[in-house]
Design an enzyme around this catalytic site. Structure first.
Site, short mmCIF file in Angstrom:
data_model
loop_
_atom_site.label_atom_id
_atom_site.label_comp_id
_atom_site.label_asym_id
_atom_site.label_seq_id
_atom_site.Cartn_x
_atom_site.Cartn_y
_atom_site.Cartn_z
N HIS A 305 0.86 -1.19 0.00
CA HIS A 305 0.00 0.00 0.00
C HIS A 305 0.89 1.24 0.00
O HIS A 305 1.94 1.25 0.62
CB HIS A 305 -0.90 0.02 1.26
CG HIS A 305 -2.07 0.92 1.12
ND1 HIS A 305 -2.00 2.26 1.36
CD2 HIS A 305 -3.34 0.68 0.73
CE1 HIS A 305 -3.18 2.81 1.14
NE2 HIS A 305 -4.02 1.87 0.75
N ASP A 362 -7.97 -5.22 -0.09
CA ASP A 362 -8.45 -6.10 -1.17
C ASP A 362 -8.08 -7.56 -0.96
O ASP A 362 -8.53 -8.42 -1.72
CB ASP A 362 -7.87 -5.62 -2.51
CG ASP A 362 -8.45 -4.26 -2.89
OD1 ASP A 362 -7.67 -3.35 -3.25
OD2 ASP A 362 -9.68 -4.10 -2.78
C1 SDX Z 1 -6.23 0.02 -2.94
O1 SDX Z 1 -4.36 4.52 -2.07
C2 SDX Z 1 -5.32 3.90 -1.42
O2 SDX Z 1 -5.71 4.29 -0.35
C3 SDX Z 1 -5.92 2.71 -2.16
C4 SDX Z 1 -6.94 1.88 -1.40
C5 SDX Z 1 -8.21 2.66 -1.13
O3 SDX Z 1 -8.92 2.32 -0.19
O4 SDX Z 1 -8.54 3.55 -1.97
O5 SDX Z 1 -6.38 1.45 -0.17
C6 SDX Z 1 -7.37 0.66 -2.21
O6 SDX Z 1 -6.01 0.35 -4.09
C7 SDX Z 1 -5.37 -0.97 -2.21
C8 SDX Z 1 -4.16 -1.47 -3.06
C9 SDX Z 1 -4.65 -2.56 -4.01
N1 SDX Z 1 -3.62 -2.93 -4.96
C10 SDX Z 1 -2.95 -4.11 -4.88
O7 SDX Z 1 -3.13 -4.95 -4.00
C11 SDX Z 1 -1.97 -4.34 -6.03
C12 SDX Z 1 -0.64 -4.87 -5.46
N2 SDX Z 1 -0.02 -3.80 -4.72
C13 SDX Z 1 0.95 -3.01 -5.43
O8 SDX Z 1 0.79 -2.89 -6.81
C14 SDX Z 1 1.45 -1.78 -4.68
O9 SDX Z 1 1.73 -2.18 -3.40
C15 SDX Z 1 0.57 -0.55 -4.66
C16 SDX Z 1 0.14 -0.13 -6.02
C17 SDX Z 1 -0.63 -0.78 -3.81
C18 SDX Z 1 1.40 0.58 -4.02
O10 SDX Z 1 2.42 0.85 -4.91
P1 SDX Z 1 3.62 1.88 -4.52
O11 SDX Z 1 3.33 2.60 -3.27
O12 SDX Z 1 3.90 2.68 -5.75
O13 SDX Z 1 4.80 0.91 -4.20
P2 SDX Z 1 5.78 0.33 -5.26
O14 SDX Z 1 5.04 -0.26 -6.41
O15 SDX Z 1 6.81 1.38 -5.55
O16 SDX Z 1 6.44 -0.86 -4.44
C19 SDX Z 1 7.53 -0.63 -3.55
C20 SDX Z 1 8.32 -1.92 -3.59
C21 SDX Z 1 8.73 -2.33 -5.00
O17 SDX Z 1 9.91 -3.13 -4.87
P3 SDX Z 1 11.35 -2.45 -5.26
O18 SDX Z 1 11.17 -1.86 -6.66
O19 SDX Z 1 11.58 -1.39 -4.22
O20 SDX Z 1 12.33 -3.59 -5.21
O21 SDX Z 1 7.50 -3.00 -3.10
C22 SDX Z 1 7.30 -3.95 -4.16
C23 SDX Z 1 7.63 -3.24 -5.47
O22 SDX Z 1 8.08 -4.18 -6.45
N3 SDX Z 1 5.88 -4.32 -4.11
C24 SDX Z 1 5.43 -5.55 -4.25
C25 SDX Z 1 4.05 -5.44 -4.08
N4 SDX Z 1 3.71 -4.17 -3.86
C26 SDX Z 1 4.85 -3.47 -3.88
N5 SDX Z 1 6.06 -6.73 -4.50
C27 SDX Z 1 5.26 -7.80 -4.58
N6 SDX Z 1 3.93 -7.81 -4.44
C28 SDX Z 1 3.29 -6.63 -4.19
N7 SDX Z 1 1.96 -6.61 -4.03
#
Ligand code: SDX
Length: 426
Positions: A305, A362
């Site tokens: 998140h 989720d």
């Molecule tokens: C919602 O914003 C809100 O409040 C949203 C929400 C709401 O109520 O409105 O809470 C609802 O959208 C919840 C999130 C649902 N999405 C997912 O579950 C999709 C999987 N999650 C990711 O795509 C990610 O965690 C996000 C999109 C939620 C957040 O992305 P960020 O903050 O841009 O973080 P990032 O992608 O830069 O990740 C940071 C690191 C990365 O690794 P490095 O590049 O540093 O090595 O963490 C890793 C990412 O690769 N990472 C994950 C991961 N999420 C982040 N690795 C594996 N699995 C994951 N789910």
């Protein structure tokens, strides 16, 4: 603490006013930065940039806190109805008995949708994704209620219409996909029971709403009701800042929510868990795939998140509710056990611990939706029904504050000026 921060650039110093919120959050106000220094700031994904001041929802990502208008999500999920929470978010206070009766009563009387909207709906392919039809039909409401954009500010009537009609429109997708006759709402049912009736009742037999199911739905809708400046809410505010009408702004929010990184994740989670189950249930294989995302392209949906670097408080409530609801309904869903195994494995893995990746809202919600009989491709529609009052509240707050049209700056990195070359010389 000083009221200003000092920025020093190219030998000049600039004072940036410090803004402190009621929960001691701090910001640097850069409203005058470009005029004074010629510099802008840049922040891909707005990870460090506040778009506005808001009095609606407070999140503390480090402590896993979520409050709506000062009330904790735990309290509201346990004690309130969804429409009480909707009123709270939109109008700022929990309703009195009289206020609630008027609000809830008005919603009951607006649940029918203009038959012209249904005609539009019937033009869509039978198996259209429900988010495609929902965003389109919500936008079409502005055509049926032109006073929403003819400068007559009667947004409260449109607020009632949206809250009342979204569940009706949502149920059409399911009934049509099932080949069943669509149901009209029943004004003697409460909000959640009415949605369940429209979704699941059939003219051939009496349909009784299961109170366990209605209560679980009420909790899920409350948990999704608002979440400060997330992607879809920021979209609603940005579209609304151009003075676009409420229906168009909400339709844009529905479209943003559909993305698999945002609300669309709840559908992705169940499909991911089903794939793990079909592949023998070996969660460690998928943990490894997620850790090597750059080569596998696999992401653990329902994890991580932008704000929560601790447990998402909603995920905790939903996980507990999943156990309770499935037990009460006598549903044994092996996917729940796979989800728990995946969570356990991830929370003990350095990759996830180092990146503070925890289950988000989720991760478990789809397991309950499935137990309630909601089809997977409608999970994000359920998220939209829950989030609607939050979108409305944020749009109303932005309009009331008379915020300027949102128009971010950029840093240009393309070709500098060059002469046009006629095609015969290229
Ligand atoms: C919602 O914003 C809100 O409040 C949203 C929400 C709401 O109520 O409105 O809470 C609802 O959208 C919840 C999130 C649902 N999405 C997912 O579950 C999709 C999987 N999650 C990711 O795509 C990610 O965690 C996000 C999109 C939620 C957040 O992305 P960020 O903050 O841009 O973080 P990032 O992608 O830069 O990740 C940071 C690191 C990365 O690794 P490095 O590049 O540093 O090595 O963490 C890793 C990412 O690769 N990472 C994950 C991961 N999420 C982040 N690795 C594996 N699995 C994951 N789910």
């Amino acid at each position: 603490m000083s009221d200003f921060a000092e920025l020093s650039v190219e030998g000049k110093k600039y004072q940036l006013p410090i803004v402190v919120g009621t929960e001691a959050e701090k910001a640097l106000d850069i409203n005058k930065l470009r005029d004074e220094s010629g510099y802008i700031t840049i922040d891909s994904g707005y990870k460090n940039t506040g778009a506005t001041k808001s009095a609606i929802t407070f999140l503390d990502g480090e402590k896993g806190i979520l409050n709506y208008r000062g009330y904790s999500i735990e309290d509201l999920a346990a004690k309130a109805t969804f429409l009480e929470v909707a009123y709270l978010l939109i109008y700022g206070e929990l309703p009195t008995t009289e206020q609630y009766a008027e609000f809830e009563g008005a919603i009951r009387r607006h649940t029918i949708v203009n038959e012209g909207v249904r005609t539009i709906f019937e033009g869509f392919p039978v198996n259209s994704h429900p988010m495609a039809t929902l965003s389109s039909l919500v936008s079409s409401l502005s055509a049926f209620y032109p006073d929403s954009y003819e400068g007559k500010d009667n947004s409260d009537r449109h607020i009632i219409r949206l809250l009342a009609k979204l569940p009706t429109i949502a149920s059409w997708s399911y009934k049509r996909a099932m080949g069943h006759p669509m149901n009209y709402p029943k004004n003697d049912l409460d909000y959640c029971s009415n949605f369940l009736h429209m979704m699941f009742s059939l003219p051939v037999e009496k349909y009784e709403v299961d109170p366990v199911v209605a209560s679980a739905l009420n909790t899920l809708l409350i948990l999704h009701a608002d979440h400060e400046q997330n992607c879809s809410t920021s979209t609603v505010r940005l579209v609304g800042s151009s003075q676009a009408n409420l229906y168009s702004s909400i339709s844009a929010g529905i479209s943003a929510l559909w993305g698999p990184l945002h609300g669309g994740a709840n559908q992705e989670v169940i499909e991911m868990l089903e794939a793990i189950k079909a592949d023998g249930g070996d969660v460690s294989k998928y943990i490894d795939m997620a850790k090597n995302a750059k080569t596998t392209g696999f992401r653990l949906f329902g994890f991580g998140h932008r704000v929560y670097k601790n447990f998402d408080p909603r995920a905790k409530i939903i996980k507990k509710a999943a156990d309770e609801v499935l037990a009460k309904l006598g549903v044994n869903d092996p996917v729940l056990e796979i989800a728990k195994g995946l969570e356990e494995a991830a929370l003990n893995d350095e990759y996830f611990v180092a990146r503070k990746l925890y289950p988000n809202v989720d991760f478990y919600s789809g397991i309950i939706y499935r137990a309630l009989g909601i089809p997977t491709n409608m999970f994000t529609v359920m998220f939209a029904i829950g989030r609607l009052p939050g979108w409305i509240a944020q749009w109303k707050e932005m309009r009331a504050a008379k915020e300027p049209i949102g128009r971010p700056r950029q840093i240009y990195t393309g070709a500098t000026l060059r002469e046009f070359v006629p095609i015969e010389n290229r």
